[in-house]
Design an enzyme around this catalytic site. Structure first.
Site, PDB file in Angstrom:
ATOM      1  N   SER A   1      15.663 -25.360  -2.938  1.00 20.98           N
ATOM      2  CA  SER A   1      16.110 -25.919  -1.658  1.00 20.98           C
ATOM      3  C   SER A   1      17.592 -25.643  -1.451  1.00 20.98           C
ATOM      4  O   SER A   1      18.431 -26.035  -2.268  1.00 20.98           O
ATOM      5  CB  SER A   1      15.886 -27.431  -1.645  1.00 20.98           C
ATOM      6  OG  SER A   1      16.609 -27.996  -0.557  1.00 20.98           O
TER       7      SER A   1
ATOM      8  N   HIS B   1      13.333 -22.778   0.278  1.00 24.21           N
ATOM      9  CA  HIS B   1      12.963 -24.041   0.933  1.00 24.21           C
ATOM     10  C   HIS B   1      14.137 -24.491   1.806  1.00 24.21           C
ATOM     11  O   HIS B   1      15.259 -24.628   1.330  1.00 24.21           O
ATOM     12  CB  HIS B   1      12.641 -25.086  -0.133  1.00 24.21           C
ATOM     13  CG  HIS B   1      12.136 -26.383   0.418  1.00 24.21           C
ATOM     14  ND1 HIS B   1      10.834 -26.571   0.834  1.00 24.21           N
ATOM     15  CD2 HIS B   1      12.770 -27.562   0.636  1.00 24.21           C
ATOM     16  CE1 HIS B   1      10.688 -27.820   1.274  1.00 24.21           C
ATOM     17  NE2 HIS B   1      11.847 -28.441   1.165  1.00 24.21           N
TER      18      HIS B   1
ATOM     19  N   HIS C   1      10.900 -27.056   5.999  1.00 24.11           N
ATOM     20  CA  HIS C   1      10.458 -28.457   5.897  1.00 24.11           C
ATOM     21  C   HIS C   1      11.142 -29.241   7.011  1.00 24.11           C
ATOM     22  O   HIS C   1      12.340 -29.510   6.940  1.00 24.11           O
ATOM     23  CB  HIS C   1      10.863 -28.962   4.499  1.00 24.11           C
ATOM     24  CG  HIS C   1      10.518 -30.391   4.240  1.00 24.11           C
ATOM     25  ND1 HIS C   1      10.998 -31.079   3.156  1.00 24.11           N
ATOM     26  CD2 HIS C   1       9.732 -31.277   4.929  1.00 24.11           C
ATOM     27  CE1 HIS C   1      10.533 -32.319   3.166  1.00 24.11           C
ATOM     28  NE2 HIS C   1       9.772 -32.469   4.235  1.00 24.11           N
TER      29      HIS C   1
ATOM     30  N   MET D   1      12.046 -32.332   8.717  1.00 24.55           N
ATOM     31  CA  MET D   1      12.155 -33.795   8.644  1.00 24.55           C
ATOM     32  C   MET D   1      12.768 -34.249   9.961  1.00 24.55           C
ATOM     33  O   MET D   1      13.922 -34.691  10.029  1.00 24.55           O
ATOM     34  CB  MET D   1      13.024 -34.190   7.431  1.00 24.55           C
ATOM     35  CG  MET D   1      12.291 -34.005   6.116  1.00 24.55           C
ATOM     36  SD  MET D   1      13.409 -33.946   4.724  1.00 24.55           S
ATOM     37  CE  MET D   1      13.869 -32.227   4.765  1.00 24.55           C
TER      38      MET D   1
ATOM     39  N   MET E   1       5.633 -35.678  -0.972  1.00 17.76           N
ATOM     40  CA  MET E   1       7.048 -36.022  -1.204  1.00 17.76           C
ATOM     41  C   MET E   1       7.142 -36.897  -2.455  1.00 17.76           C
ATOM     42  O   MET E   1       6.450 -37.912  -2.565  1.00 17.76           O
ATOM     43  CB  MET E   1       7.623 -36.784  -0.004  1.00 17.76           C
ATOM     44  CG  MET E   1       7.845 -35.950   1.250  1.00 17.76           C
ATOM     45  SD  MET E   1       8.902 -34.498   1.052  1.00 17.76           S
ATOM     46  CE  MET E   1      10.446 -35.230   0.486  1.00 17.76           C
TER      47      MET E   1
ATOM     48  N   GLY F   1      15.440 -37.132   2.904  1.00 22.51           N
ATOM     49  CA  GLY F   1      16.755 -37.344   3.511  1.00 22.51           C
ATOM     50  C   GLY F   1      17.914 -36.842   2.674  1.00 22.51           C
ATOM     51  O   GLY F   1      18.920 -36.406   3.224  1.00 22.51           O
ATOM     52  N   PHE F   2      17.755 -36.891   1.375  1.00 24.74           N
ATOM     53  CA  PHE F   2      18.880 -36.521   0.509  1.00 24.74           C
ATOM     54  C   PHE F   2      18.394 -35.788  -0.738  1.00 24.74           C
ATOM     55  O   PHE F   2      17.303 -36.073  -1.235  1.00 24.74           O
ATOM     56  CB  PHE F   2      19.650 -37.775   0.075  1.00 24.74           C
ATOM     57  CG  PHE F   2      20.110 -38.596   1.244  1.00 24.74           C
ATOM     58  CD1 PHE F   2      21.276 -38.281   1.924  1.00 24.74           C
ATOM     59  CD2 PHE F   2      19.341 -39.666   1.692  1.00 24.74           C
ATOM     60  CE1 PHE F   2      21.675 -39.022   3.031  1.00 24.74           C
ATOM     61  CE2 PHE F   2      19.734 -40.413   2.801  1.00 24.74           C
ATOM     62  CZ  PHE F   2      20.914 -40.096   3.471  1.00 24.74           C
ATOM     63  N   GLY F   3      19.239 -34.907  -1.235  1.00 25.92           N
ATOM     64  CA  GLY F   3      18.960 -34.276  -2.522  1.00 25.92           C
ATOM     65  C   GLY F   3      19.420 -35.204  -3.639  1.00 25.92           C
ATOM     66  O   GLY F   3      20.096 -36.212  -3.398  1.00 25.92           O
ATOM     67  N   GLY F   4      19.038 -34.874  -4.851  1.00 24.73           N
ATOM     68  CA  GLY F   4      19.555 -35.586  -6.021  1.00 24.73           C
ATOM     69  C   GLY F   4      18.977 -36.961  -6.290  1.00 24.73           C
ATOM     70  O   GLY F   4      19.557 -37.728  -7.049  1.00 24.73           O
TER      71      GLY F   4
ATOM     72  N   ASP G   1       8.227 -32.154  -3.787  1.00 29.04           N
ATOM     73  CA  ASP G   1       9.609 -32.039  -3.320  1.00 29.04           C
ATOM     74  C   ASP G   1      10.362 -33.334  -3.597  1.00 29.04           C
ATOM     75  O   ASP G   1      10.010 -34.390  -3.057  1.00 29.04           O
ATOM     76  CB  ASP G   1       9.567 -31.746  -1.807  1.00 29.04           C
ATOM     77  CG  ASP G   1      10.926 -31.458  -1.202  1.00 29.04           C
ATOM     78  OD1 ASP G   1      11.935 -31.460  -1.938  1.00 29.04           O
ATOM     79  OD2 ASP G   1      10.969 -31.232   0.024  1.00 29.04           O
ATOM     80  N   GLY G   2      11.386 -33.236  -4.442  1.00 30.09           N
ATOM     81  CA  GLY G   2      12.248 -34.381  -4.725  1.00 30.09           C
ATOM     82  C   GLY G   2      12.250 -34.738  -6.204  1.00 30.09           C
ATOM     83  O   GLY G   2      11.202 -35.056  -6.767  1.00 30.09           O
ATOM     84  N   GLY G   3      13.414 -34.617  -6.822  1.00 29.21           N
ATOM     85  CA  GLY G   3      13.536 -35.001  -8.227  1.00 29.21           C
ATOM     86  C   GLY G   3      12.797 -34.083  -9.184  1.00 29.21           C
ATOM     87  O   GLY G   3      12.429 -34.498 -10.287  1.00 29.21           O
TER      88      GLY G   3
ATOM     89  N   GLY H   1      16.134 -28.665  -5.684  1.00 30.67           N
ATOM     90  CA  GLY H   1      17.486 -28.480  -5.160  1.00 30.67           C
ATOM     91  C   GLY H   1      18.521 -28.676  -6.240  1.00 30.67           C
ATOM     92  O   GLY H   1      19.056 -27.722  -6.801  1.00 30.67           O
ATOM     93  N   SER H   2      18.787 -29.940  -6.590  1.00 33.30           N
ATOM     94  CA  SER H   2      19.877 -30.207  -7.531  1.00 33.30           C
ATOM     95  C   SER H   2      19.630 -29.590  -8.907  1.00 33.30           C
ATOM     96  O   SER H   2      20.572 -29.132  -9.549  1.00 33.30           O
ATOM     97  CB  SER H   2      20.147 -31.709  -7.631  1.00 33.30           C
ATOM     98  OG  SER H   2      18.955 -32.415  -7.800  1.00 33.30           O
TER      99      SER H   2
HETATM  100  C1  DX5 Z   1      14.654 -34.263   0.347  1.00 31.33           C
HETATM  101  C2  DX5 Z   1      14.438 -32.787   0.594  1.00 31.33           C
HETATM  102  C3  DX5 Z   1      14.379 -32.005  -0.651  1.00 31.33           C
HETATM  103  C4  DX5 Z   1      15.638 -32.020  -1.462  1.00 31.33           C
HETATM  104  C5  DX5 Z   1      15.243 -31.983  -2.897  1.00 31.33           C
HETATM  105  O1  DX5 Z   1      14.727 -34.911   1.554  1.00 31.33           O
HETATM  106  O2  DX5 Z   1      13.218 -32.593   1.289  1.00 31.33           O
HETATM  107  O3  DX5 Z   1      13.927 -30.674  -0.443  1.00 31.33           O
HETATM  108  O4  DX5 Z   1      16.501 -30.971  -1.214  1.00 31.33           O
HETATM  109  O5  DX5 Z   1      16.388 -32.143  -3.663  1.00 31.33           O
HETATM  110  P1  DX5 Z   1      16.334 -32.478  -5.206  1.00 31.33           P
HETATM  111  O6  DX5 Z   1      15.588 -31.363  -5.887  1.00 31.33           O
HETATM  112  O7  DX5 Z   1      17.757 -32.526  -5.565  1.00 31.33           O
HETATM  113  O8  DX5 Z   1      15.635 -33.803  -5.359  1.00 31.33           O
HETATM  114 ZN    ZN Z   2      12.315 -30.503   1.380  1.00 28.09          ZN
END
Ligand code: DX5
Ligand code: ZN
Length: 215
Positions: free
Chosen positions: A8, A33, A66, A68, A137, A142-145, A176-178, A198-199
């Site tokens: 991502s 992504h 994606h 949102m 999900m 909404g946020f990475g990490g 997607d996420g964590g 992502g992170s």
């Molecule tokens: C969250 C996003 C994810 C996000 C994942 O709202 O849809 O794609 O970037 O980030 P990580 O891998 O850091 O959880």
């Molecule tokens: Zn995503």
């Protein structure tokens, strides 16, 4: 199904998105992504079709978009025009989900449906003809990490079972996420085949190392 890795760019360098996608391509990503947030459906704002169009020339990898965003049916055509290869909309954001998925497919790209952590997948059997991928999900969007929500493993198993029972084993399950090297393993065992990260990818010394550790 082969496991696919979709880094991502939400965790990438916003001042150099062209170079970011180029680096992910060279590092062995399977897809890019792209997290579109509107400040309404989720409490964060990222980017829209102009950025996607601008980075399109930096890689030939598929763009996994994606959305949102609220009322995605109003703008899916713009994202497809900008270069999306897959468009995923949230079940929670669509009043007429089947119509929106059909709209995406009719435009010639793959269609995905995303479910927030607390959303049940009851509607899925009725839209299986219209989806190429189901995005489970594993954090609230909404946020990475953020930290991986382990109860989502049950949802993945239930979705994989549902797909099997209905002869739809080719439908992808994306998570997607964590996602990191530990949670990825759990998700794959639960039936997922597309890993968004992502992170984990961007906090590694190089994105190539981040992708390699997931592989
Ligand atoms: C969250 C996003 C994810 C996000 C994942 O709202 O849809 O794609 O970037 O980030 P990580 O891998 O850091 O959880
Ligand atoms: Zn995503």
């Amino acid at each position: 199904m082969p496991i696919q890795i979709a880094p991502s760019i939400l965790s990438g360098d916003f001042a150099n998105m062209g170079q970011t996608v180029k680096a992910l391509d060279l590092a062995g990503a399977d897809m890019i992504h792209i997290d579109v947030m509107d400040g309404r459906f989720v409490p964060n704002l990222t980017f829209g079709p102009p950025l996607i169009a601008a980075i399109r020339e930096y890689t030939s990898l598929p763009f996994d978009v994606h959305l949102m965003i609220a009322e995605p049916e109003r703008s899916v055509a713009d994202y497809i025009k900008a270069g999306a290869d897959r468009v995923t909309v949230h079940a929670e954001a669509c009043l007429h989900l089947q119509r929106t998925l059909a709209l995406i497919r009719d435009a010639g790209v793959k269609a995905g449906v995303a479910f927030n952590p607390a959303t049940a997948v009851d509607a899925l059997p009725y839209i299986l003809d219209d989806v190429d991928l189901v995005l489970v999900m594993t954090v609230n969007p909404g946020f990475g990490g953020q930290s991986f929500l382990a109860p989502m493993l049950h949802k993945m198993r239930a979705v994989r079972q549902m797909l099997r029972d209905r002869g739809r084993d080719q439908t992808h399950i994306e998570v997607d996420g964590g996602i990191n090297d530990r949670t990825a393993k759990q998700c794959i065992a639960a039936g997922a085949d597309v890993l968004v990260a992502g992170s984990h990818v961007f906090s590694a010394p190089t994105v190539a190392q981040g992708i390699a550790s997931l592989r």
